[in-house]
Design an enzyme around this catalytic site. Sequence first.
Site, PDB file in Angstrom:
ATOM      1  N   TRP A 145       0.875  -1.180   0.000  1.00  0.00           N
ATOM      2  CA  TRP A 145       0.000   0.000   0.000  1.00  0.00           C
ATOM      3  C   TRP A 145       0.903   1.217   0.000  1.00  0.00           C
ATOM      4  O   TRP A 145       1.632   1.460   0.969  1.00  0.00           O
ATOM      5  CB  TRP A 145      -0.921   0.029   1.213  1.00  0.00           C
ATOM      6  CG  TRP A 145      -1.799   1.252   1.194  1.00  0.00           C
ATOM      7  CD1 TRP A 145      -1.448   2.533   1.515  1.00  0.00           C
ATOM      8  CD2 TRP A 145      -3.168   1.323   0.794  1.00  0.00           C
ATOM      9  NE1 TRP A 145      -2.502   3.400   1.342  1.00  0.00           N
ATOM     10  CE2 TRP A 145      -3.576   2.682   0.907  1.00  0.00           C
ATOM     11  CE3 TRP A 145      -4.088   0.370   0.354  1.00  0.00           C
ATOM     12  CZ2 TRP A 145      -4.855   3.100   0.597  1.00  0.00           C
ATOM     13  CZ3 TRP A 145      -5.375   0.795   0.053  1.00  0.00           C
ATOM     14  CH2 TRP A 145      -5.753   2.138   0.173  1.00  0.00           C
ATOM     15  N   GLU A 218       7.857  -1.285   1.490  1.00  0.00           N
ATOM     16  CA  GLU A 218       7.793  -0.956   2.911  1.00  0.00           C
ATOM     17  C   GLU A 218       8.700  -1.914   3.687  1.00  0.00           C
ATOM     18  O   GLU A 218       8.697  -3.112   3.421  1.00  0.00           O
ATOM     19  CB  GLU A 218       6.369  -1.128   3.430  1.00  0.00           C
ATOM     20  CG  GLU A 218       5.304  -0.324   2.711  1.00  0.00           C
ATOM     21  CD  GLU A 218       3.923  -0.885   2.962  1.00  0.00           C
ATOM     22  OE1 GLU A 218       3.305  -0.525   3.987  1.00  0.00           O
ATOM     23  OE2 GLU A 218       3.459  -1.704   2.145  1.00  0.00           O
ATOM     24  N   ASP A 251       9.470   3.075   1.800  1.00  0.00           N
ATOM     25  CA  ASP A 251       8.297   3.805   2.280  1.00  0.00           C
ATOM     26  C   ASP A 251       8.150   3.519   3.776  1.00  0.00           C
ATOM     27  O   ASP A 251       7.712   2.444   4.170  1.00  0.00           O
ATOM     28  CB  ASP A 251       7.065   3.341   1.490  1.00  0.00           C
ATOM     29  CG  ASP A 251       5.767   3.971   1.979  1.00  0.00           C
ATOM     30  OD1 ASP A 251       5.792   4.722   2.981  1.00  0.00           O
ATOM     31  OD2 ASP A 251       4.715   3.690   1.365  1.00  0.00           O
ATOM     32  N   GLN A 254       4.611   4.261   8.067  1.00  0.00           N
ATOM     33  CA  GLN A 254       4.127   3.768   9.347  1.00  0.00           C
ATOM     34  C   GLN A 254       5.239   3.282  10.263  1.00  0.00           C
ATOM     35  O   GLN A 254       5.032   3.143  11.473  1.00  0.00           O
ATOM     36  CB  GLN A 254       3.115   2.645   9.110  1.00  0.00           C
ATOM     37  CG  GLN A 254       1.899   3.122   8.347  1.00  0.00           C
ATOM     38  CD  GLN A 254       0.780   2.118   8.310  1.00  0.00           C
ATOM     39  OE1 GLN A 254       0.594   1.346   9.239  1.00  0.00           O
ATOM     40  NE2 GLN A 254       0.011   2.121   7.239  1.00  0.00           N
ATOM     41  N   LYS A 280       2.656   9.905   7.710  1.00  0.00           N
ATOM     42  CA  LYS A 280       1.925   9.642   8.942  1.00  0.00           C
ATOM     43  C   LYS A 280       2.620  10.079  10.235  1.00  0.00           C
ATOM     44  O   LYS A 280       2.245  11.044  10.864  1.00  0.00           O
ATOM     45  CB  LYS A 280       1.595   8.157   9.007  1.00  0.00           C
ATOM     46  CG  LYS A 280       0.618   7.690   7.923  1.00  0.00           C
ATOM     47  CD  LYS A 280       0.311   6.230   8.089  1.00  0.00           C
ATOM     48  CE  LYS A 280      -0.610   5.696   7.004  1.00  0.00           C
ATOM     49  NZ  LYS A 280      -1.970   6.235   7.069  1.00  0.00           N
ATOM     50  N   ARG A 414      -3.928  -5.005  13.035  1.00  0.00           N
ATOM     51  CA  ARG A 414      -2.781  -4.080  13.088  1.00  0.00           C
ATOM     52  C   ARG A 414      -2.890  -3.305  14.394  1.00  0.00           C
ATOM     53  O   ARG A 414      -3.844  -2.547  14.589  1.00  0.00           O
ATOM     54  CB  ARG A 414      -2.793  -3.114  11.906  1.00  0.00           C
ATOM     55  CG  ARG A 414      -2.441  -3.737  10.593  1.00  0.00           C
ATOM     56  CD  ARG A 414      -2.235  -2.662   9.547  1.00  0.00           C
ATOM     57  NE  ARG A 414      -3.442  -1.882   9.283  1.00  0.00           N
ATOM     58  CZ  ARG A 414      -3.494  -0.812   8.497  1.00  0.00           C
ATOM     59  NH1 ARG A 414      -2.387  -0.370   7.934  1.00  0.00           N
ATOM     60  NH2 ARG A 414      -4.610  -0.178   8.279  1.00  0.00           N
TER      61      ARG A 414
END
Length: 444
Positions: A145, A218, A251, A254, A280, A414
């Site tokens: 994502w 990620e 990335d 998060q 974020k 999560r």
Amino acid sequence: MAAPISAPLTTDDFWADADRHLVRYAGAGEFTREIIARAAGSFLYTENGREILDFTSGQMSAILGHAHPDIVATVGRQVGELDHLFSGMLSRPVVDLARRLAETLPEPLAKVLLLTTGAESNEAAIRMAKLVSGKHEIVSFARSWHGMTQAAAGATYSAGRRGYGPAAPGNFAIPVPNAYRPDFATAAGELDWRRQLDFAFELIDAQSVGSLAACLVEPILSSGGVVEPPPGYFAALRDKCRERDMLLILDEAQTGLCRTGSWYAFERDGVVPDILTLSKTLGAGLPLAAVITSAEIEQRAHERGFLFFTTHVSDPLVAAVGNTVLDVLTRDRLDARAAELGTFLRHGLERIGRRHSVVGDIRGRGLLAGLELVLDRETKQGSDELGALVTRRCLELGLHMNIVQLPGMGGVFRIAPPLTATEAELTLGLDILDEAIGDAVARI
């Protein structure tokens, strides 16, 4: 026609207006049927007085909790001094944040572009990689994502691809190295990630038209089910990129800024990306993102006319917030705190796993944890119904949880509480989750 003056709505009127006027944006998902009035620390408070423990840090972003006093003070001060500028102008908060971010990173990452969202930062990173390489093909994980704008969406495979016509050309997916559900296994049944990675790039080479620009991944796949590639994987992936003259983009929307127990998740692997994207966590709940790269890459991009001129690039208000985030992370040593609380959280999840056979796997790092539910530990069969029941029951009991449900996987919770959470708050959340799983299992 002028809009009418707003008057307080009854709860029924509120939801009638929401249903009548809001565009739904989460696929088949509906809005949570709670009216949130305020938030503080680790908790949300509804209009009717309910207290809800937030185990998602808002949209996985509020790493300092809600309404952190330092953030509140910064916003109040900065909005009264300088909030927004013409995009070609600079302010001290912007330059300070760029310098301070570079100081948290290894060489050669030194050049910073400040934007708003993760999708925007990945869009800019992909655009930069294509420009400096003169190529256009992008490789990413099959459960990735990276955002919903064009190039970011083209590199996103976990959701949102059907029905929108052609994606950006030249996007390729490689399999996720998931140790719990290995698609390439050794004789002992363990994930054979080297063979998987070799096979993946054999397919990439077969499909490429010779224009491989970058690999965007990620360090821990979040929407992909909190899957952490094993040690050594990213070094091998970097080597695959180098062999093909591709850039490596990480990335860390998060995972960046202390959530995993270190300032950046890539530190574990000793691999420095060519381009790093943050979002974020950088704004602690406010819209702030960054693209960070080397002076060499930035120079090449500049010489070739790099253009990413947006309305809110280098905005001083959110840059000031980013500086405060760095202040708090450093002052309160929240990297070490995330590591300590992550161990506490994991032990609690393991206790839940020993009590409930539907807990198939526990994974993640620091305060980004994943708990996968299955109907059978041997077959690893998942159940959308079970995940939905547990999620709903958690909310009834006062815990907001986020569950990832993808084809071929069970429901994966999560769990990403604020880095400022207390052990007592984590214990409360674990107790509610334990009870919710028990209640859900009794109903299926």
